[in-house]
Structures are given as C-alpha cells and as structure tokens.
Design an enzyme around this catalytic site. Structure first.
Site, PDB file in Angstrom:
ATOM      1  N   HIS A   9       0.843  -1.200   0.000  1.00  0.00           N
ATOM      2  CA  HIS A   9       0.000   0.000   0.000  1.00  0.00           C
ATOM      3  C   HIS A   9       0.876   1.248   0.000  1.00  0.00           C
ATOM      4  O   HIS A   9       1.830   1.343   0.759  1.00  0.00           O
ATOM      5  CB  HIS A   9      -0.886   0.018   1.258  1.00  0.00           C
ATOM      6  CG  HIS A   9      -1.717   1.254   1.361  1.00  0.00           C
ATOM      7  ND1 HIS A   9      -2.923   1.394   0.710  1.00  0.00           N
ATOM      8  CD2 HIS A   9      -1.511   2.420   2.009  1.00  0.00           C
ATOM      9  CE1 HIS A   9      -3.419   2.589   0.967  1.00  0.00           C
ATOM     10  NE2 HIS A   9      -2.588   3.240   1.748  1.00  0.00           N
ATOM     11  N   ASP A  17     -15.588   3.299   7.693  1.00  0.00           N
ATOM     12  CA  ASP A  17     -14.574   4.252   7.230  1.00  0.00           C
ATOM     13  C   ASP A  17     -15.176   5.252   6.252  1.00  0.00           C
ATOM     14  O   ASP A  17     -14.855   6.434   6.286  1.00  0.00           O
ATOM     15  CB  ASP A  17     -13.407   3.514   6.567  1.00  0.00           C
ATOM     16  CG  ASP A  17     -12.347   4.497   6.080  1.00  0.00           C
ATOM     17  OD1 ASP A  17     -11.810   5.223   6.930  1.00  0.00           O
ATOM     18  OD2 ASP A  17     -12.096   4.556   4.870  1.00  0.00           O
ATOM     19  N   ARG A  58     -14.871  13.423   8.640  1.00  0.00           N
ATOM     20  CA  ARG A  58     -13.547  14.001   8.913  1.00  0.00           C
ATOM     21  C   ARG A  58     -13.220  15.079   7.890  1.00  0.00           C
ATOM     22  O   ARG A  58     -12.664  16.128   8.217  1.00  0.00           O
ATOM     23  CB  ARG A  58     -12.469  12.903   8.861  1.00  0.00           C
ATOM     24  CG  ARG A  58     -12.489  11.990  10.067  1.00  0.00           C
ATOM     25  CD  ARG A  58     -11.664  10.743   9.803  1.00  0.00           C
ATOM     26  NE  ARG A  58     -10.273  11.037   9.474  1.00  0.00           N
ATOM     27  CZ  ARG A  58      -9.481  10.214   8.804  1.00  0.00           C
ATOM     28  NH1 ARG A  58      -9.920   9.028   8.399  1.00  0.00           N
ATOM     29  NH2 ARG A  58      -8.238  10.547   8.547  1.00  0.00           N
ATOM     30  N   SER A  90      -8.001   4.089   9.474  1.00  0.00           N
ATOM     31  CA  SER A  90      -8.728   4.098   8.203  1.00  0.00           C
ATOM     32  C   SER A  90      -8.012   3.199   7.182  1.00  0.00           C
ATOM     33  O   SER A  90      -8.612   2.313   6.560  1.00  0.00           O
ATOM     34  CB  SER A  90      -8.816   5.544   7.697  1.00  0.00           C
ATOM     35  OG  SER A  90      -9.150   5.593   6.351  1.00  0.00           O
ATOM     36  N   LYS A 125      -8.950  -1.202   6.118  1.00  0.00           N
ATOM     37  CA  LYS A 125      -9.199  -1.652   4.739  1.00  0.00           C
ATOM     38  C   LYS A 125      -8.156  -2.680   4.297  1.00  0.00           C
ATOM     39  O   LYS A 125      -8.477  -3.627   3.591  1.00  0.00           O
ATOM     40  CB  LYS A 125      -9.226  -0.432   3.807  1.00  0.00           C
ATOM     41  CG  LYS A 125     -10.458   0.437   4.064  1.00  0.00           C
ATOM     42  CD  LYS A 125     -10.471   1.711   3.252  1.00  0.00           C
ATOM     43  CE  LYS A 125      -9.526   2.736   3.780  1.00  0.00           C
ATOM     44  NZ  LYS A 125      -9.622   4.075   3.227  1.00  0.00           N
TER      45      LYS A 125
HETATM   46  N1  URA Z   1      -6.225   7.361   3.051  1.00  0.00           N
HETATM   47  C1  URA Z   1      -7.176   6.644   3.691  1.00  0.00           C
HETATM   48  O1  URA Z   1      -7.581   5.585   3.225  1.00  0.00           O
HETATM   49  N2  URA Z   1      -7.645   7.128   4.861  1.00  0.00           N
HETATM   50  C2  URA Z   1      -7.217   8.272   5.428  1.00  0.00           C
HETATM   51  O2  URA Z   1      -7.678   8.620   6.488  1.00  0.00           O
HETATM   52  C3  URA Z   1      -6.239   9.011   4.732  1.00  0.00           C
HETATM   53  C4  URA Z   1      -5.753   8.528   3.549  1.00  0.00           C
END
Ligand code: URA
Length: 447
Positions: A85, A164, A171, A186, A190
């Site tokens: 990632h 999320d 947010r 977050s 995932k």
């Molecule tokens: N990327 C994400 O998936 N979440 C965040 O909070 C910031 C960047």
C-alpha cells in the site's frame, strides 16, 4: 441514555483519558447503525485529533471498523499473499512494477486500490488506460485472477469497512483528516479486510505527499506497522521521498508505458530504487530469508528473463485488458496536443514541486477535481530532466500531453512555478529514508 453514553465518551477523550474497547465499539456501531448523530461523532473525532489514541485504543478502533463490513478471504488461493500500500503521490506507478516482480519471485500480490482525487493519481485510473481493463471484480474473480497470474489489482467495494466511508466523509468536513491515529485506522482497517499473509507500506513524505513532514510520516508508518503486527500479520514499511514526481512520467497512459519499460529493464533510477526497497520488504513479509543484495539479484533475473513482464501481460489479459499494449504503446490512449516546457535559464534543477506538478496534471485532463470528473487517459507530463540534472537554457525539460489545449497556458505557468533552476550543483535526493518493522524504525542503509 444513548446520548448520555456518547456524551461521557466524548468527555473522557476530551480530557485525555483512555477509552475501553466497549466504548469504541459503542461509538462505531452506533454511528454505522444511525443511532448516534454526526455532531457527536464530529466532537469525538476532534477529541481524538487533539488527544490521540494509545496503541491499544488504536488497535481496537481498527478491528472494530474492520468488523463493520465484509472481508475477502484468500485461503483458497495457494501460496503466500502480500499486499503493498502506498499513501499516494505524483507519478507513483510502483504497484505496476513491484507486483509483477514479486509475483515472478513466487509471492502472490493482491491489491485493492483507489482512484485519483486531487493532486495524486489513482492506480485504478492508470489501469483503465489499458483498453478493456476491468477493475471491478467480485471476490471470486479476484481470487481466480490472483491464483492464475500471481497478481490482481482492483477496486474496493462499498461493503468493505463501511464505517470508514462514513467517518472519512465527516472528517473531511470537520478538519480531522490529518490525525495520525484516524489515518492509520482508516488505512489499516481496509488493508486487513483482504485476507493476506502480510502487508508492506510505502509512506511518502515531501511536497507531493499526504504527510509533508518526515517525522509525521514516520509516526504514521510506526502506528500502521504496530496495528498490522498486533493483528498477527507481518507488516513492514518504508518512508520514501515524494518531493519531486516519481520517475519521468505523470499521467495514466504515460505511467503505464513507463512501468512496462521498467519491466523491460529500462526503468528510471528512482522508480527502481523504490521498487527494490518495497520488493525486498515484500519478500521479507512473506517469510523469505534474503539479504537486500540477494533480493536485487532475484528482481534483476525476473526482469532479464522476461518473467516479470510475462506476469504483467497475463494479469492484463485476465482482467479483460489488451496485453498487446506491452509491445505496442500506440494501442494506449494518446492526447491530441503535445507542447514543450523549456528551461528559462541554464543551471541545475533544484526542485520540481510535486504538489504543483500534480495540480498542473489535473489541468491537462489527467486527474480529477471532483469525483464525477472524466479523466483524459493520454494526458500528463514526461520529464526529460530531474532534480540534480544540469540543463541548458532553451532545452526541453517537460513534454506536456494535453486533452485540454485551452488550459495549456495555465499548465505551462504552473510548471514554471514548480520547477526551480539554480546556479549551483544539487545532490540527487535520497529516495528511501527509513525502514520500519516490528523492531522499530531505523534509517534506510541498504543500497
Ligand atoms: N487514506 C485513507 O484511506 N484514509 C485516510 O484517512 C487518509 C488517507
């Protein structure tokens, strides 16, 4: 009663106290279920933004967010599966190079990726530049492409971590995006939804990165590595430089071409450095005992033998794309206009601000301002020189490919702002700054 519970939880975090797992679970399930209003969650997020979360609270929040949605098990796919990632940048096409390379070394690489928004490009948009490419796979298709080719890259569905999606939107509207624990939970919720055996993180720092400050990038990376390790997945991360665009190409088709060239052994030095560092971490996360030098040898062999490119070809075909693009770049979309940006003075390139380049790329049509915007697949930039290079006045530094010729004067102006040329020699920037693993963070010393 429910409101009182939330009121007390907000007050606790406001006062810097530790929340229990039950309290965090109460907040997340109440929010996803619609029982807690936005204004209370907004106050809770701001309390976290200011007070932070300790390691235990962070692991609990991540696991509870993960449990709000579906998971994609990969047990049926043989072999070790490692995800990579990146926190996003400009010209970041590393996934298209490192995934086939690592897959050619026997480790499977599944990735759930996103689209570009703002100054950073999106992996899915880049893939969709390839005619026929399908990035919407159901879990059974994802597993079958992974088993058949060794890699898969597709989009994430709404059923993965719905908490999320809701929290991120709030947010975004309440100035609480840039909180390290909120970003870490977050991203990692995932990542954990995909049933991999390990995770490798590329946290970028510099002008075009989400985390502009190196120490913030390091804190984020440590927090994410700690979450991964706590949940039993070997997790490693690097901090890499995103002060100037990665490689020479920025834009969808243009980055696919550069990635294929890298798989043919003609990748720019910075791309190959980041690829090698991440590939090495991926082999280690897979439990393969290897020195950095041995990993580099293996990647070199995978390129020289054509095996890495062959993985990429099979991956494209398995997702419906036309693998002939690997041999004939004219099959990829191209822009109608090409214009040169020339050096206004002789000297050394001191900086190429990647945030400004990313914004200029949107003006060529390569990116989106709003989610609904269409993308011009052929648009973007090809840089003929990078930071540290000596240039002569009048020499072409950037070729601009544009689907929006009417915007070209603005694009050229933005490039003039982004590229700084000075009289003195400049050292080439260091690409990999730190390595983070379960033993902590240390400066990157491999070469
Ligand atoms: N990327 C994400 O998936 N979440 C965040 O909070 C910031 C960047």
């Amino acid at each position: 009663m429910m409101t009182n519970g939330m009121y007390e939880i907000i007050s606790k975090k406001r006062d810097g106290l530790e929340l229990t797992r039950e309290e965090i679970s109460y907040v997340i399930s109440g929010y996803v279920g619609g029982g807690i209003p936005d204004y209370q969650i907004a106050a809770w997020l701001m309390a976290i933004y200011i007070r932070g979360l300790n390691e235990r609270e962070l692991a609990d929040l991540t696991e509870i967010m993960l449990a709000s949605g579906d998971r994609i098990p990969l047990d049926g796919v043989p072999g070790i599966k490692i995800d990579k990632h990146s926190t996003g940048g400009v010209g970041d096409k590393i996934s298209f190079v490192v995934a086939p390379l690592v897959a050619a070394c026997g480790v499977r690489v599944p990735m759930l990726s996103g689209r570009g928004l703002g100054h950073t490009g999106g992996t899915l948009d880049k893939l969709e530049a390839i005619p026929g490419m399908n990035v919407f796979l159901i879990p059974a298709q994802l597993r079958s492409v992974l088993a058949e080719t060794g890699m898969v890259i597709c989009g994430q569905t709404d059923s993965i971590v719905p908490a999320d999606k809701k929290l991120y939107a709030l947010r975004d509207a309440t100035a609480t995006v840039s909180s390290i624990p909120l970003i870490a939970s977050s991203i990692m919720s995932k990542k954990l939804a995909l049933g991999t055996d390990g995770i490798v993180l590329d946290v970028k720092t510099g002008s075009g990165a989400f985390m502009k400050d190196e120490q913030d990038a390091l804190r984020l990376c440590r927090a994410m590595v700690a979450i991964g390790e706590k949940t039993g997945r070997p997790t490693l991360g690097i901090i890499s430089n995103m002060d100037q665009p990665l490689g020479r190409a920025v834009g969808n088709s243009l980055e696919i071409i550069e990635s294929i060239e890298a798989l043919k052994g003609k990748g720019p030095e910075d791309i190959m450095q980041v690829t090698s560092a991440l590939g090495f971490c991926m082999l280690r996360a897979a439990g393969i005992e290897t020195s950095y030098a041995q990993a580099i040898d293996r990647f070199g062999e995978a390129i020289a033998s054509g095996r890495a490119l062959s993985v990429f070809r099979r991956f494209i075909a398995a997702q419906g794309g036309d693998p002939r693009v690997c041999d004939d770049y004219s099959l990829l979309p191209a822009s109608p206009q090409q214009v040169e940006w020339a050096a206004p003075a002789s000297g050394f390139i001191e900086a190429i601000d990647s945030l400004l380049v990313g914004m200029a790329a949107i003006d060529t049509g390569a990116g989106r301002r709003k989610k609904e915007d269409a993308v011009g697949y052929g648009s973007g930039f090809v840089f003929q020189a990078k930071v540290g290079d000596r240039v002569e006045k009048g020499r072409t530094i950037v070729t601009v490919h544009s689907d929006r010729p009417e915007q070209t004067p603005i694009v050229l102006e933005r490039l003039s702002e982004a590229i700084r040329i000075g009289p003195r020699p400049v050292a080439e920037p260091k690409m990999i700054l730190h390595l983070v693993d379960k033993d902590g963070a240390r400066p990157w010393t491999y070469s």
